[in-house]
Design an enzyme around this catalytic site. Structure first.
Site, PDB file in Angstrom:
ATOM      1  N   HIS A 100     -47.602 -16.068  43.239  1.00 58.20           N
ATOM      2  CA  HIS A 100     -47.906 -16.387  44.632  1.00 58.20           C
ATOM      3  C   HIS A 100     -47.035 -15.590  45.601  1.00 58.20           C
ATOM      4  CE1 HIS A 100     -50.420 -19.867  43.409  1.00 58.20           C
ATOM      5  NE2 HIS A 100     -49.673 -19.731  42.329  1.00 58.20           N
ATOM      6  N   LYS A 112     -16.418   0.236  44.298  1.00 60.08           N
ATOM      7  CA  LYS A 112     -15.091  -0.381  44.194  1.00 60.08           C
ATOM      8  C   LYS A 112     -14.055   0.483  44.898  1.00 60.08           C
ATOM      9  CE  LYS A 112     -15.830  -2.667  39.771  1.00 60.08           C
ATOM     10  NZ  LYS A 112     -15.530  -2.632  38.354  1.00 60.08           N
ATOM     11  N   GLU A 170     -27.740  -1.091  33.894  1.00 56.62           N
ATOM     12  CA  GLU A 170     -26.457  -0.385  33.758  1.00 56.62           C
ATOM     13  C   GLU A 170     -26.473   0.579  32.579  1.00 56.62           C
ATOM     14  OE1 GLU A 170     -22.932  -2.848  33.540  1.00 56.62           O
ATOM     15  OE2 GLU A 170     -22.930  -3.207  35.684  1.00 56.62           O
TER      16      GLU A 170
END
Ligand code: PA5
Length: 443
Positions: A306, A420, A285
């Site tokens: 792995h 948003k 951010e």
């Protein structure tokens, strides 16, 4: 080594004088509050400004919640969630839920997703337990935690009545603004304030992190002490080579300039997995804007050797790796010998697991260096509240310096608002009618 060690010898980077000067200038800019985002620099002096009285008030509220509940639900998202979870996971026994006797309440998290199943399963689990809620939101209007809190508040009120519920709730929010502030004042919940000048992802050392961590039984005084010592160790008068935050910020920016666009933060200690999650938000951010920024990724070894090991060893050469290495485990386990060496492990008999892990770490480091993966090492003496506090502040300080070196404002997050707006428009939130029409036209 200082409070934490930083080894950049595997980065392949020599730091030119100009970069040293730029990093020190960026650090000075953070302290002078004259750079971009200067309204959000309260975190720089947080550790040294938290007083005993503040810690005591937090401790008292935490003790009240601990006494009232077997489970504390911590509600929040992003910067109002990840720091707490990072510290808690780092300092906790991962198998604590299996212990027959619990020392104090168990902490669980809500408000960091919109999963209906998660909410229902949490409510089911709380049926059999006494519980309390800490709700955290700086803006006081973030949808995910607001919804979770509405659901949990209703459950508390059904169980304990309105007053009984209020005695089991604490809120951390803005001094004056936001729906959570209004609600908390109306219902008489005890509240703690998130300072105006501290952004969400830099807020772990405010009541955002300190209240739930104290409620979970973490030694918050030690956490703050570690951060305070790191504040001193990264002060503007510390020479470049002795300031680990300046060196880390400089090296990662030089690597970025050479085309290393991805930084993988890794550790061999699964307890640090959420520190990586917190770090990803902090750096993602803060730096990912204006078409720039290192992409922060994370791995936990040896598990991810792995799964991600192949890519890291031989995939696109645009990444570098930063490993948080822990010197001393808290516990001790030595591998035994067996009369018949059926599993072929007798060659390791008598060796501690940490010793075997160190060889894995060294082997991976050499392999990755051979595979052209520049490597940085951050060394923690051990995982305790003091060193974790120091690590958090180290990353915050380095992030501020690094963002300034990159030429962005590390303290805003304009891009987070876009989703948003769309979500509110789609949900029909009052005030979003125009956006709603525009977005529906695109469906
Ligand atoms: O770093 C940030 O600003 C965000 O991640 C916020 O912390 C997150 O969106 C939660 O916001 P709030 O605390 O206002 O609910």
């Amino acid at each position: 080594m200082g409070i934490i060690g930083l080894d950049t010898s595997g980065s392949g980077i020599g730091i030119p004088e100009t970069m040293r000067e730029r990093a020190l200038a960026a650090n000075a800019l953070l302290h002078s509050r004259e750079g971009a985002g200067s309204d959000f620099l309260g975190w720089v002096h947080l550790p040294s400004s938290i007083g005993d009285l503040e810690l005591a008030a937090i401790g008292a509220s935490a003790a009240r919640l601990r006494a009232a509940a077997e489970v504390i639900v911590c509600v929040g998202i992003g910067g109002s969630y990840l720091g707490t979870r990072a510290v808690l996971e780092a300092l906790s026994d991962p198998f604590r839920l299996l212990h027959r006797t619990q020392e104090g309440p168990v902490m669980v998290f809500a408000g960091q997703n919109l999963s209906e199943d998660y909410a229902c399963e949490l409510l089911d689990a709380l049926e059999e337990r006494s519980f309390a809620v800490i709700v955290i939101s700086k803006s006081g209007t973030t949808t995910e935690p607001a919804i979770a809190f509405r659901v949990l508040k209703a459950a508390l009120e059904r169980r304990y009545g309105r007053e009984g519920a209020a005695a089991r709730i604490a809120a951390v929010t803005d001094r004056e603004r936001g729906a959570l502030r209004t609600l908390a004042d109306e219902e008489g919940y005890p509240t703690f304030v998130i300072p105006d000048d501290v952004g969400g992802r830099f807020s772990v050392l405010t009541p955002v992190g300190l209240l739930p961590l104290a409620a979970a039984g973490v030694d918050i005084a030690a956490l703050v002490r570690g951060a305070r010592d790191m504040e001193r160790a990264t002060a503007p008068d510390v020479p470049f080579d002795r300031n680990p935050a300046a060196v880390y910020a400089a090296v990662r920016n030089l690597l970025y300039e050479q085309g290393r666009k991805i930084e993988i933060l890794g550790s061999y200690e699964p307890k640090l997995q959420y520190v990586s999650e917190w770090w990803k938000q902090l750096y993602g951010e803060s730096e990912g804007k204006e078409g720039k920024g290192i992409f922060p990724a994370s791995v936990t070894y040896t598990a991810d050797l792995h799964s991600m090991g192949q890519y890291i060893q031989q995939g696109e050469r645009t990444l570098f790796e930063t490993i948080v290495s822990v010197d001393e485990p808290q516990r001790r386990l030595t591998l035994g010998a067996e009369a018949k060496d059926l599993d072929g492990l007798n060659f390791l008999a008598g060796r501690r697991l940490s010793d075997i892990g160190r060889m894995a770490e060294l082997g991976v480091r050499i392999a990755h260096l051979d595979g052209d993966v520049p490597n940085l090492r951050i060394v923690l003496e051990r995982i305790d509240a003091y060193h974790v506090g120091a690590l958090l502040y180290f990353f915050e300080k380095a992030c501020g310096i690094s963002g300034y070196l990159l030429g962005v404002n590390p303290f805003d997050q304009p891009g987070v608002e876009d989703y948003k707006r769309n979500m509110f428009a789609l949900l029909g939130k009052p005030g979003y009618e125009e956006a709603s029409e525009a977005i529906r036209a695109r469906l």
